[in-house]
Write an enzyme that holds these catalytic residues in place. Structure first.
Site, PDB file in Angstrom:
ATOM      1  N   GLU A 133       0.852  -1.186   0.000  1.00 24.45           N
ATOM      2  CA  GLU A 133       0.000   0.000   0.000  1.00 24.45           C
ATOM      3  C   GLU A 133       0.891   1.240   0.000  1.00 24.45           C
ATOM      4  O   GLU A 133       1.926   1.272   0.673  1.00 24.45           O
ATOM      5  CB  GLU A 133      -0.904   0.003   1.243  1.00 24.45           C
ATOM      6  N   GLU A 138      -2.671  11.956   3.228  1.00 22.87           N
ATOM      7  CA  GLU A 138      -3.409  11.379   4.351  1.00 22.87           C
ATOM      8  C   GLU A 138      -3.131  12.168   5.623  1.00 22.87           C
ATOM      9  O   GLU A 138      -2.022  12.648   5.848  1.00 22.87           O
ATOM     10  CB  GLU A 138      -3.009   9.916   4.555  1.00 22.87           C
TER      11      GLU A 138
END
Length: 314
Positions: A133, A138
């Site tokens: 990932e 974020e």
């Protein structure tokens, strides 16, 4: 001698493809996101106080709006929730196409902000965590600046020599060894996340994944240093001309081929959960996260993405 010259000629022809130049293979703008991505009405893997809805519901409730050069993705900001409700309605979009070595460039005008929010732009392999990932944009609760992170299986670390402007918050990318926190790098640019990002009119995020590792860049909208190929969404890009990334994850002690597979691209907004909920009070937010999200719908008026476009290069 002729055979040697032929080999040298072939090497010269092949070399540019092995460099930092990539050709655009996909472009998403406005309604392209509705056909090129799927709204995933799934249970939140990060245990957020969220109700992800399908595309028809998202469009009907104006949680997704796509037209021209605009994609709006937002959360419900009118409904007071009860404890029995599944969560605040929001969206999680996943690309239909998958990508291995590639570059993505995001032109984003606005991102979700506010206590309880956990927005993300990222990509992952379906056999998670075996295919890895990569988190590009974020953060939570208007918390400081952006964090880029890798999540992998064991045997992937990113210590040693790294050329980047950001600050490392972990060198071991193994989700099982780090409580799923992986190996992150925080940007030192105050305009890379939340209210400051939005006040500047957003900006550009770019990520390069190659055999040499992963790099992530950010340029604020008002920066004078945005590369011309990034600014214009050019048909080809040269990452060698983009300057020092804020996050550098070299492959010296993390074999890319064995830790990263084909990735879907995701953009989503959740609430509370494993990260935003865990640091809710520490980030100066009032009360407990779930109660705040349930009882204060108007707090999420600015909890939306406004995306101008996404370009993918391979």
């Amino acid at each position: 001698m002729s055979a040697t010259r032929a080999l040298l000629t072939l090497a010269c022809l092949v070399a540019p493809a092995l460099g930092a130049t990539y050709a655009q293979t996909d472009s998403y703008q406005g309604s392209d996101f509705l056909s090129g991505f799927t709204h995933e009405a799934i249970a939140d893997p990060t245990h957020g106080r969220v109700n992800y809805v399908d595309q028809a519901t998202a469009v009907a409730q104006n949680l997704t709006y796509a037209s021209g050069d605009t994609l709006i993705l937002r959360a419900d900001d009118t409904t007071v929730l009860s404890a029995s409700d599944p969560g605040r309605s929001s969206v999680r979009l996943q690309s239909n196409n998958v990508y291995s070595n590639h570059v993505t460039v995001w032109n984003i005008r606005h991102m979700p902000q506010g206590c309880g929010t956990w927005p993300a732009v990222w990509e992952y392999g379906q056999d998670w965590p075996n295919q890895g990932e990569i988190d590009i944009l974020e953060g939570v609760n208007d918390h400081a600046t952006d964090q880029a992170t890798l999540h992998t299986t064991s045997g992937c670390t990113v210590g040693g020599t790294r050329t980047m402007t950001g600050t490392s918050v972990g060198d071991n990318c193994d989700v099982n060894a780090t409580g799923n926190s992986g190996c992150g790098v925080t940007s030192n640019d105050a305009s890379s996340y939340g209210p400051a990002f939005n006040a500047a009119g957003g900006g550009f995020y770019a990520m390069e994944r190659s055999d040499a590792g992963v790099k992530v860049w950010f340029w604020s909208r008002n920066s004078g240093a945005i590369p011309s190929d990034v600014l214009g969404g050019a048909t080809s890009v040269d990452t060698d001309n983009w300057g020092t990334p804020f996050a550098d994850f070299p492959s010296a002690s993390c074999d890319m081929a064995s830790h990263f597979g084909p990735h879907n691209i995701v953009i989503n907004l959740t609430f509370c959960g494993d990260w935003a909920g865990a640091v809710f009070a520490a980030d100066g937010c009032p009360g407990d996260c779930t109660t705040y999200v349930d009882e204060n719908p108007s707090a999420f008026t600015n909890a939306y993405f406004d995306v101008a476009w996404l370009k993918v290069y391979q």
